[in-house]
Design an enzyme around this catalytic site. Sequence first.
Site, PDB file in Angstrom:
ATOM      1  N   CYS A  77      -1.302 -10.396 -40.524  1.00  0.00           N
ATOM      2  CA  CYS A  77      -1.229  -9.399 -41.600  1.00  0.00           C
ATOM      3  C   CYS A  77      -0.133  -9.713 -42.624  1.00  0.00           C
ATOM      4  O   CYS A  77      -0.317 -10.612 -43.433  1.00  0.00           O
ATOM      5  CB  CYS A  77      -1.080  -8.024 -40.960  1.00  0.00           C
ATOM      6  N   HIS A  80      -4.443  -7.411 -36.366  1.00  0.00           N
ATOM      7  CA  HIS A  80      -3.281  -7.377 -35.458  1.00  0.00           C
ATOM      8  C   HIS A  80      -3.689  -7.534 -34.003  1.00  0.00           C
ATOM      9  O   HIS A  80      -3.884  -6.526 -33.308  1.00  0.00           O
ATOM     10  CB  HIS A  80      -2.567  -6.022 -35.580  1.00  0.00           C
ATOM     11  N   GLU A  86      -1.853  -8.164 -31.618  1.00  0.00           N
ATOM     12  CA  GLU A  86      -0.770  -7.601 -30.785  1.00  0.00           C
ATOM     13  C   GLU A  86      -0.947  -6.100 -30.569  1.00  0.00           C
ATOM     14  O   GLU A  86      -0.256  -5.503 -29.754  1.00  0.00           O
ATOM     15  CB  GLU A  86       0.600  -7.906 -31.406  1.00  0.00           C
TER      16      GLU A  86
HETATM   17  N1  GLN Z   1       0.261  -3.973 -46.471  1.00  0.00           N
HETATM   18  C1  GLN Z   1       1.273  -4.786 -45.863  1.00  0.00           C
HETATM   19  C2  GLN Z   1       1.859  -5.763 -46.869  1.00  0.00           C
HETATM   20  O1  GLN Z   1       1.365  -5.917 -47.913  1.00  0.00           O
HETATM   21  C3  GLN Z   1       0.737  -5.527 -44.676  1.00  0.00           C
HETATM   22  C4  GLN Z   1       0.295  -4.555 -43.625  1.00  0.00           C
HETATM   23  C5  GLN Z   1       0.456  -5.008 -42.227  1.00  0.00           C
HETATM   24  O2  GLN Z   1       1.153  -5.987 -41.924  1.00  0.00           O
HETATM   25  N2  GLN Z   1      -0.116  -4.253 -41.348  1.00  0.00           N
HETATM   26  O3  GLN Z   1       2.814  -6.397 -46.598  1.00  0.00           O
END
Ligand code: GLN
Length: 200
Positions: A80, A176, A178
């Site tokens: 992410c 994710h 995790e």
């Molecule tokens: N929206 C977050 C970002 O732009 C990422 C979201 C996440 O890691 N769950 O950094």
Amino acid sequence: MKVGVLALQGDVPEHLRALEGVLPKGSLVPVRRPDELSHLGALFLPGGESTTIARLLSESGLWTALAAKLADGLPVLATCAGLILLARDLAPSVGGQDPPTFGLLDVRVRRNDYGTQRESFEADVRVEGVAGRPFPGVFIRAPRIQAVGADARPIAWRGEEVVGVRAGPVWGLAFHPELSGDPRIHQLFLRAASRAHYRT
Ligand code: GLN
């Protein structure tokens, strides 16, 4: 093999917990300082807020140290916000300032492209090398992978959409693993990392 988790901001405890289930005791290293990057065989970049993580990386001196490790071939699993920080190209996000990136993964991603926190969702994901039932993908204000360049290849799909890529030892996922309670991706990545024998 020592395995690091970048521990500046984000879902660090969740990564540590997921890894405690699959690694021998004592091999996990929360990384907050440049010297803690030494002698790792693999590193996890957690989800969180990519702009905040980028700022803390610079302030801690970790940005330069990590860039050198990445250039050197350190195996990394980035989820992410971690994927955002590795991307070669960021499409401008809605109303947001976007962080600087390491530019290592040949993908174009757009932050928050699935919508707001309330539009976070869980969906089945197919992952290369993960057999059996679909992987439960948890997407939280996830980045969308808009394009995959010639130096990266897709390794995870939600329907037809690419939600994970890999360039050699570096894996980037929009979701994710995790948070899903399913260790299969962590195990797969760690097996690949241990075969890579990166230790410096
Ligand atoms: N929206 C977050 C970002 O732009 C990422 C979201 C996440 O890691 N769950 O950094």
